[in-house]
Structures are given as structure tokens and as C-alpha cells.
Motif scaffolding. Structure first.
Motif, PDB file in Angstrom:
ATOM      1  N   ASP A  51       0.851  -1.191   0.000  1.00 36.41           N
ATOM      2  CA  ASP A  51       0.000   0.000   0.000  1.00 36.41           C
ATOM      3  C   ASP A  51       0.885   1.238   0.000  1.00 36.41           C
ATOM      4  O   ASP A  51       2.016   1.202   0.494  1.00 36.41           O
ATOM      5  N   LYS A  52       0.355   2.361  -0.540  1.00 37.84           N
ATOM      6  CA  LYS A  52       1.256   3.506  -0.753  1.00 37.84           C
ATOM      7  C   LYS A  52       0.660   4.874  -0.442  1.00 37.84           C
ATOM      8  O   LYS A  52       1.227   5.892  -0.836  1.00 37.84           O
TER       9      LYS A  52
ATOM     10  N   PRO B 133       4.074   6.172   8.715  1.00 37.81           N
ATOM     11  CA  PRO B 133       4.228   4.715   8.762  1.00 37.81           C
ATOM     12  C   PRO B 133       4.549   4.149   7.378  1.00 37.81           C
ATOM     13  O   PRO B 133       5.346   3.222   7.249  1.00 37.81           O
ATOM     14  N   TYR B 134       3.981   4.742   6.315  1.00 46.90           N
ATOM     15  CA  TYR B 134       4.308   4.271   4.960  1.00 46.90           C
ATOM     16  C   TYR B 134       5.829   4.369   4.725  1.00 46.90           C
ATOM     17  O   TYR B 134       6.474   3.418   4.303  1.00 46.90           O
ATOM     18  N   GLY B 135       6.376   5.543   5.021  1.00 46.41           N
ATOM     19  CA  GLY B 135       7.818   5.746   4.829  1.00 46.41           C
ATOM     20  C   GLY B 135       8.620   4.779   5.679  1.00 46.41           C
ATOM     21  O   GLY B 135       9.637   4.228   5.238  1.00 46.41           O
ATOM     22  N   PHE B 136       8.138   4.550   6.899  1.00 52.88           N
ATOM     23  CA  PHE B 136       8.850   3.643   7.807  1.00 52.88           C
ATOM     24  C   PHE B 136       8.832   2.222   7.252  1.00 52.88           C
ATOM     25  O   PHE B 136       9.823   1.490   7.363  1.00 52.88           O
ATOM     26  N   THR B 137       7.702   1.824   6.589  1.00 54.73           N
ATOM     27  CA  THR B 137       7.665   0.455   6.031  1.00 54.73           C
ATOM     28  C   THR B 137       8.719   0.293   4.937  1.00 54.73           C
ATOM     29  O   THR B 137       9.258  -0.797   4.749  1.00 54.73           O
TER      30      THR B 137
ATOM     31  N   GLU C 257      -3.250   7.695   4.524  1.00 54.87           N
ATOM     32  CA  GLU C 257      -3.942   6.524   5.065  1.00 54.87           C
ATOM     33  C   GLU C 257      -3.020   5.785   6.049  1.00 54.87           C
ATOM     34  O   GLU C 257      -3.484   5.255   7.063  1.00 54.87           O
ATOM     35  N   SER C 258      -1.725   5.792   5.767  1.00 55.82           N
ATOM     36  CA  SER C 258      -0.801   5.071   6.655  1.00 55.82           C
ATOM     37  C   SER C 258      -0.734   5.722   8.031  1.00 55.82           C
ATOM     38  O   SER C 258      -0.435   5.068   9.027  1.00 55.82           O
TER      39      SER C 258
ATOM     40  N   TYR D 219       1.717  -1.857   8.236  1.00 58.41           N
ATOM     41  CA  TYR D 219       2.697  -2.819   8.769  1.00 58.41           C
ATOM     42  C   TYR D 219       2.325  -4.231   8.326  1.00 58.41           C
ATOM     43  O   TYR D 219       3.189  -5.049   8.022  1.00 58.41           O
ATOM     44  N   HIS D 220       1.033  -4.467   8.233  1.00 60.79           N
ATOM     45  CA  HIS D 220       0.593  -5.789   7.789  1.00 60.79           C
ATOM     46  C   HIS D 220       0.875  -5.984   6.298  1.00 60.79           C
ATOM     47  O   HIS D 220       1.575  -6.919   5.889  1.00 60.79           O
ATOM     48  N   ASN D 221       0.337  -5.082   5.481  1.00 61.96           N
ATOM     49  CA  ASN D 221       0.426  -5.302   4.032  1.00 61.96           C
ATOM     50  C   ASN D 221       1.831  -5.077   3.474  1.00 61.96           C
ATOM     51  O   ASN D 221       2.207  -5.692   2.479  1.00 61.96           O
ATOM     52  N   ASN D 222       2.572  -4.174   4.051  1.00 60.19           N
ATOM     53  CA  ASN D 222       3.892  -3.889   3.479  1.00 60.19           C
ATOM     54  C   ASN D 222       5.009  -4.693   4.142  1.00 60.19           C
ATOM     55  O   ASN D 222       6.001  -5.005   3.487  1.00 60.19           O
TER      56      ASN D 222
END
Ligand code: UD1
Length: 336
Positions: A83-84, A148-152, A88-89, A97-100
């Protein structure tokens, strides 16, 4: 040569599948269409006039994933499924964290038991945060993630570095994308944003076609030439090419990932993008200036000389090409 492309119906994935087919590879797509539509698969076949296998399931399903690996015996994996949406993150971090992350771990557990020789991971220039110096090279410091997106993406890179140490037989490439835009020149495939787009170019095309009333330029008081933020916009077909070159690099085995920036090396401001869009497509665009958006870096563009040196990769398409192709795609979407 068989290549599993997870997320192969997505924006970058679908263009990569086109490139693979046009270069004689055998892509196998795994996608659950959460960010795409099944018609994209048919469009890829139409563009290339070639057939390929696709599976409809979530890569988080390790049983299904294992059985596809057993059946197809892939030589390489290009892993896009993730997810990107930055906003939303922030509101739903566990989803990311789940999907990425969990999904990446699943895919790697299956790779571990297979004869896969090459693995390409979608990373992002977001790992550099707000860079102190531009252009950004692969040696620029990684900064604390803003979302969180960036962290993933940062965790994903770390997981792959650790995986590489214990799996020197698998060549791993981490591609740090700058700002992917554009569409296939045929107008048959492109980006399918869910809901209101948060990225600039889909917002521009949706405004120009009348879906949105007006674009808001997030901030015009930055310390840049015209006060708006500067980014490195890269055509999705150039990005797709980099993936195909990256996995073909599999003979160069190493116990650490090959990390490459994929950008054009040229920064364009938001106003420059707007003006180019209007000029190249001979259309008007309503826009107003709004406040800065949280987390936006004033200026980010790439030094991609390593990708040229290692892969012989260079971008071919201009900003104008990308904006023209994105507009053709938007117009074509409106008559679907
Ligand atoms: C964003 C993500 C990045 C991700 C990339 C994928 C953030 C902080 N970063 O990058 O992690 O890898 O998308 O493409 O979200 N803009 C406007 N009005 C709009 C939309 C955007 O002025 O309606 C401006 C932004 O403020 C920015 C530029 O356009 O200056 C580009 O924005 P965008 O397309 O969202 O990309 P990034 O923020 O660079």
C-alpha cells in the motif's frame, strides 16, 4: 525466464509487465486488484499482443503463494504488492505494517525455499526524508520516517539487507523511486487512484477533466525559485525499465543489496508541472494556492549516476512526455 510480479496489475507493476513481455520474459502476475482492476490485465495483453498467467490473491496468503512458487518455479521476483497512501498510513498504520511488512516477510520465506536468483524491491526516495543536500545520492543519510508508509520502506530495506547476508545466492536490488508519473503512450494503462488522489499529477488530470474543481498548490512560500516544492518526476515506463534491468543483473551475486536511486536528476516545481501540463496538452487548469502540506520537503531530486553505471539505465522520457501520456490516460478513462 519466469518472473513473478507481485502487484503486477498496479501502476508501476503493469508497465513493468509490459516491458517484460516486450523483452521476451515470462511474467507471472499475482495481484488481488485492491488497487487496480482486472481490465488492466486484458489491456497489457492488448498492448503487447502476448498472453501471460495471472493469479488473483493477496500475497499475504502464504499457502497460495507457496503453491504458485511450486508450480511456476520462478527465476526472479519483482515485488510491488504494497500500500502507498501516505495519509492513510497515518490513520491506519497497522494496515501498512501488515500489508507492506508481513507480506514482504511472507514472500521472502517462500523465496528462501525456492531457486529464485533475483529479487527486486520497490523502495522510495521517502527514505531520505527532508534531505539536507540535493541531488540526493544513495549515500545521503536516511532520516527518520515521517509516516508509517515511509517507515515500512525503511524496514523493508533493512529486512532485505539482513536476508541478503544469509542468502548470497539471491541478488537483491532496492530501487528508490522518486516521483513516478505518466502512463503508457497507448493510453491503455496508467494510474488508478482510489478516491481523491493525494499525488500531484493524478490530481491535475482529474481537475483538467472536470472531476475536481480546482487543484490546491500546497505552499508557495518555500525557498525555491518560484516558492513551490521541487520534485524529480520520472516516467513510469523509465521506472519499469529499471526493474527489468535490475533483476537481469542477477549474475552479480553479493551479500548485500544493490541500492539504486531511480529519478531523472532534474527537479521541477509544482508551478512548472502545472505550466508544462497546460502547454503540452493545450488545456486550462484551475488552481489556487493553499498552505504547506505537513511533511513535504522543499526540494528533492536524484543523483541517479549509480543506476547508469551499474545497469546502464538512463531515463528516456521527458516531463512533457509523461504529462501528455497521463492526460491521454485520463481522457481514455473518462469514456470507460
Ligand atoms: C509522495 C509521498 C512519497 C511517495 C510518493 C509516491 C508524501 C510526503 N510523500 O511524494 O512517500 O513515495 O508520493 O508518488 O506524501 N502537491 C500539491 N497539490 C496536490 C498534490 C501535491 O501542491 O494536490 C504538491 C506536493 O505538495 C508536493 C508535490 O506536489 O510538493 C508532489 O506531491 P506528491 O505527488 O504527493 O508526491 P510527494 O509528496 O513528493
Amino acid at each position: 525466464m519466469k518472473i513473478i510480479v507481485t502487484g503486477g496489475a498496479g501502476f508501476i507493476g503493469s508497465h513493468t509487465v509490459v516491458d517484460l513481455l516486450e523483452n521476451g520474459y515470462e511474467p507471472i502476475v499475482i495481484d488481488d486488484f485492491r488497487n487496480s482492476k482486472p481490465f488492466i490485465i486484458e489491456r497489457i495483453k492488448k498492448i503487447t499482443n502476448k498472453d501471460f498467467v495471472s493469479y488473483n490473491f493477496d500475497c499475504g496468503d502464504i499457502k497460495k503463494l507457496s503453491s504458485v512458487f511450486l508450480k511456476e518455479k520462478p527465476d526472479a521476483i519483482i515485488h510491488f504488492a504494497a500500500d502507498k497512501a501516505v495519509n492513510e498510513s497515518v490513520s491506519n498504520p497497522l494496515k501498512y505494517y501488515h500489508n507492506n511488512i508481513s507480506t514482504l516477510v511472507n514472500v521472502l520465506s517462500v523465496v528462501n525455499k525456492s531457486k529464485v536468483k533475483s529479487f527486486v524491491f520497490s523502495s522510495s526516495c521517502t527514505v531520505y526524508g527532508v534531505p539536507k543536500k540535493v541531488p540526493v545520492s544513495e549515500f545521503s543519510p536516511i532520516q527518520q520516517a515521517f509516516s508509517p508508509y515511509g517507515f515500512t520502506k525503511q524496514i523493508g530495506e533493512q529486512i532485505l539487507s539482513d536476508f541478503a547476508k544469509s542468502n548470497p545466492g539471491v541478488s537483491i536490488s532496492l530501487l528508490r523511486y522518486f516521483n513516478p508519473i505518466g502512463a503508457h503512450p497507448s493510453g491503455l494503462i496508467g494510474e488508478l487512484p482510489l478516491g481523491v488522489p493525494s499525488n500531484l499529477v493524478p490530481f491535475i488530470t482529474q481537475t483538467a477533466i472536470g472531476i475536481r474543481e480546482s487543484l490546491i498548490v500546497h505552499g508557495n512560500d518555500y525557498d525555491t525559485t518560484d516558492g513551490t516544492c521541487i520534485r524529480d518526476y520520472i516516467h513510469v515506463l523509465d521506472l519499469a525499465r529499471a526493474h527489468v534491468l535490475a533483476f537481469s543483473n542477477y549474475l552479480k551475486k553479493n551479500n548485500k543489496p544493490l541500492i539504486l536511486n531511480i529519478g531523472t536528476g532534474k527537479g521541477s516545481s509544482v508551478l512548472e508541472v502545472i505550466e508544462s501540463f497546460k502547454k503540452v496538452n493545450k488545456t486550462n487548469l484551475n488552481y489556487t494556492f493553499g498552505p504547506r502540506r505537513d511533511g513535504d520537503a522543499p526540494c528533492v531530486y536524484a543523483n541517479s549516476s549509480l543506476a547508469k553505471k551499474v545497469l546502464g539505465w538512463e531515463h528516456k522520457f521527458s516531463l512533457e512526455d509523461a504529462l501528455s501520456h497521463a492526460w491521454e490516460w485520463e481522457k481514455q478513462l473518462s469514456i470507460l
